[in-house]
Write a protein that holds these residues in place. Structure first.
Motif, PDB file in Angstrom:
ATOM      1  N   ASP A 145       5.650 -35.987  -3.422  1.00 32.42           N
ATOM      2  CA  ASP A 145       4.886 -36.863  -4.316  1.00 32.42           C
ATOM      3  C   ASP A 145       3.422 -36.969  -3.876  1.00 32.42           C
ATOM      4  O   ASP A 145       2.509 -37.026  -4.709  1.00 32.42           O
ATOM      5  CB  ASP A 145       5.532 -38.253  -4.368  1.00 32.42           C
ATOM      6  N   LEU A 146       3.203 -36.986  -2.557  1.00 31.66           N
ATOM      7  CA  LEU A 146       1.840 -37.053  -2.018  1.00 31.66           C
ATOM      8  C   LEU A 146       1.049 -35.797  -2.404  1.00 31.66           C
ATOM      9  O   LEU A 146      -0.116 -35.875  -2.812  1.00 31.66           O
ATOM     10  CB  LEU A 146       1.923 -37.184  -0.488  1.00 31.66           C
ATOM     11  N   LYS A 147       1.724 -34.647  -2.294  1.00 32.64           N
ATOM     12  CA  LYS A 147       1.075 -33.383  -2.661  1.00 32.64           C
ATOM     13  C   LYS A 147       0.717 -33.360  -4.143  1.00 32.64           C
ATOM     14  O   LYS A 147      -0.363 -32.924  -4.535  1.00 32.64           O
ATOM     15  CB  LYS A 147       2.029 -32.221  -2.301  1.00 32.64           C
ATOM     16  N   ALA A 171       0.199 -35.938  -6.078  1.00 35.02           N
ATOM     17  CA  ALA A 171      -0.863 -36.913  -6.351  1.00 35.02           C
ATOM     18  C   ALA A 171      -2.236 -36.348  -5.988  1.00 35.02           C
ATOM     19  O   ALA A 171      -3.233 -36.596  -6.653  1.00 35.02           O
ATOM     20  CB  ALA A 171      -0.591 -38.200  -5.585  1.00 35.02           C
ATOM     21  N   ARG A 172      -2.279 -35.568  -4.894  1.00 32.65           N
ATOM     22  CA  ARG A 172      -3.555 -34.978  -4.479  1.00 32.65           C
ATOM     23  C   ARG A 172      -4.030 -33.915  -5.463  1.00 32.65           C
ATOM     24  O   ARG A 172      -5.236 -33.710  -5.646  1.00 32.65           O
ATOM     25  CB  ARG A 172      -3.406 -34.349  -3.083  1.00 32.65           C
ATOM     26  N   LYS A 173      -3.077 -33.218  -6.088  1.00 30.31           N
ATOM     27  CA  LYS A 173      -3.434 -32.184  -7.057  1.00 30.31           C
ATOM     28  C   LYS A 173      -3.911 -32.806  -8.383  1.00 30.31           C
ATOM     29  O   LYS A 173      -4.706 -32.204  -9.102  1.00 30.31           O
ATOM     30  CB  LYS A 173      -2.233 -31.293  -7.339  1.00 30.31           C
TER      31      LYS A 173
END
Length: 441
Positions: free
Chosen positions: A434-436, A438-440
Motif C-alpha cells: 500500500d505504501l508503494k 501511495a508513492r506512485k
C-alpha cells in the motif's frame, strides 16, 4: 450440525470476496477434523487425477518443499498444479496452475460446483476450498499435482487423495490441541499420508517411532533421510545422493536458510522415486532451484536496514530462524516485529529467539485467536526480555503500526525481523504494498 448460511446463496458470477465471506459462515467450527463429509462431497464431484500426485505434510518446511518441487517440474516442461495454505495476502495464492495463480473467475466457478452438490453436508472453509481447488486441478490437464497438507495428515481434507508419493518434511510440536502434545502422537497423524507400496519420503533426521511403525505396517516404500538419500555441500555448491541417482555440483537453492538443503533433498528424493513417470533432467533441477520463490520464508527485502520476513510460528521454526539470523553476520541492533496467535507456543518461540532481539515491537493480531500487542509484551517481560538504554519492548495494534515504528527507530546498519505468524508477515507485506502504491499515486 446446523448451518447458518446467508439468505442469498452465491453463484459462479459472485465476486470472490463474497464467496469467501459465505464460506466462513456455513460451518459452525473453523476446524472439524474427519474425512467422511469431505469424501462424500468429493465422490459427488467425481474428483480424479490422471496427473501424478505428490502430497507434502510436516510441521515445518512444507511450503518450501512444495515450491521447489513445482519449480523443478515446471523447468522440466510439465504442467503443474500447486495447492498450498494458508495464503499471505490474496486467497488466489493457494492455487497455482502452471506457475500462475488461479483467477477469481476460476475459483468462483469451482466454488459454485462444490456448493451445488454438497446438499445439506456442511464443510469447513478449508474443506470447501480444498475440494474446489482439487476440482480445478482435475480439469486443467495437468501432468503433476503437488498438494500441501493443511493440518496433521490423517484427518486433513487433502488426505482424500491417494498420493503417488508422500513427503513428511519434519515432525515437531504445533497444533497440539488437535494433533497431540508429543512427537510420537504427531508423527502418527502425519504418517497417514503414506500409502501402501508407494514412495514415502521422511526428511526428519530423527523420525518418531510411530511414523516408522505406521509406514512398516502398511507396507509403504519408506525413504529415510540419512539412509536412502542424503546431501553434502561446501561453500560453493551441493550434491544429492539417493538410492540409485546422484545429482552433483548444484548451486544452492534461491530460498535462503539452513534447512533448505534438507527440504531440497526431500524434493529430489520424491523425483527420484517417481522418475519412471516424471523424469526430470539435471538442467531442470538446477534451473528450478535457482528460480524458486516463496514469500515469507527467511525472505530478505532489498535495501537498508535489512528486513527479514519469516512466518516462523512454533519453537522448531523459531530455532531455524535463530540459526539463520546467526549466519547473517554482525548488525548493531536487531528489531523484531512480533505477532502471534493465542493457540501457539508463544513462550517456546520467545525462548528460542529472545536474546537475539534488542528491540521488540509487539503487534496485535485480530480475530478470535489473536493476541494483543500488550499481552505479547507482558509475555516477553515475564520471560526476562531486557529493557533499558539499548533494549525495549513496545506494543502496537497491528503489524503495520509495529513495522512503521521499527522502521523509524532502526538505523541503516540494523536489521528488522518480522515473524510469529503468517498474519504478521501478511500485515507487513500489505503495508509495504500500500505504501508503494501511495508513492506512485
Amino acid at each position: 450440525m446446523s448451518s447458518s448460511a446467508p439468505v442469498s446463496r452465491p453463484d459462479a458470477a459472485t465476486p470472490l470476496a463474497d464467496w469467501l465471506s459465505y464460506l466462513e459462515s456455513i460451518h459452525a467450527r473453523p476446524i472439524d477434523l474427519g474425512l467422511e463429509r469431505v469424501r462424500a462431497v468429493a465422490d459427488r464431484l467425481d474428483i480424479r487425477f490422471d496427473a501424478v500426485s505428490i502430497v507434502v505434510g510436516g510441521t515445518n518446511g512444507k511450503g518450501s518443499t512444495c515450491a521447489m518441487l513445482e519449480a523443478m517440474l515446471l523447468a522440466a516442461g510439465y504442467k503443474v498444479g500447486l495447492y498450498t495454505s494458508p495464503h499471505l495476502i490474496e486467497f488466489n495464492e493457494r492455487a497455482r496452475v502452471n506457475g500462475e495463480f488461479a483467477t477469481d473467475a476460476q475459483l468462483a466457478e469451482q466454488f459454485a460446483a462444490v456448493d451445488a452438490v454438497r446438499g445439506d453436508t456442511t464443510l469447513t472453509y478449508f474443506e470447501f476450498t480444498t475440494l474446489a481447488i482439487l476440482r480445478l486441478f482435475a480439469r486443467s490437464g495437468l501432468d503433476a499435482v503437488i498438494l500441501e497438507v493443511g493440518l496433521g495428515g490423517r484427518l486433513d481434507a487433502v488426505n482424500i487423495i491417494d498420493a503417488d508419493c508422500a513427503i513428511v518434511t519434519s515432525v515437531d510440536l504445533d497444533h497440539t490441541d488437535w494433533l497431540g502434545d508429543d512427537r510420537e502422537r504427531i508423527g502418527f497423524e502425519k504418517a497417514h499420508i503414506y500409502r501402501p507400496g508407494r514412495p514415502a519420503i521422511c526428511a526428519d533426521p530423527v523420525p518418531p517411532q510411530s511414523l516408522l511403525d505406521y509406514a512398516a505396517r502398511i507396507g509403504a516404500d519408506l525413504w529415510r533421510f540419512g539412509r536412502d538419500y542424503n546431501y553434502a555441500g561446501d561453500k560453493q555448491q551441493w550434491s544429492y545422493g539417493g538410492r540409485s541417482q546422484r545429482r552433483n555440483a548444484m548451486a544452492y537453492p534461491a530460498l535462503r536458510g539452513a534447512n533448505q538443503l534438507l527440504n531440497a533433498s526431500a524434493a529430489l528424493a520424491a523425483l527420484e522415486a517417481l522418475r519412471d513417470r516424471l523424469p526430470v533432467p539435471q538442467q531442470a533441477v538446477r534451473l528450478g532451484l535457482l528460480q524458486v520463490q516463496l514469500p515469507g520464508r527467511f525472505q530478505i527485502l532489498p535495501g537498508q536496514p535489512a528486513v527479514i520476513l519469516d512466518v516462523a510460528h512454533n519453537p522448531h521454526a523459531a530455532a531455524v530462524l535463530a540459526d539463520n539470523l546467526d549466519n547473517m553476520g554482525f548488525y548493531p541492533y536487531t528489531h523484531a516485529v512480533f505477532g502471534m496467535l493465542g493457540d501457539k507456543d508463544i513462550d517456546g518461540v520467545i525462548a528460542r529467539l529472545g536474546h537475539r532481539i534488542d528491540h521488540w515491537y509487539c503487534a496485535g493480531l485480530s480475530g478470535p485467536r489473536g493476541v494483543t500487542g500488550e499481552d505479547l509484551a507482558a509475555r516477553l517481560r515475564a520471560a526476562g526480555a531486557k529493557e533499558g538504554a539499548d533494549a525495549s519492548i513496545s506494543a502496537y495494534k497491528d503489524p503495520a503500526a509495529a513495522y512503521a515504528a521499527a522502521r523509524e527507530k532502526a538505523g541503516e546498519g540494523d536489521r528488522i525481523v518480522v515473524f510469529g505468524s503468517f498474519l504478521t508477515v501478511a500485515g507487513v507485506l500489505t503495508y509495504l504494498r500500500d505504501l508503494k502504491a501511495a508513492r506512485k499515486a
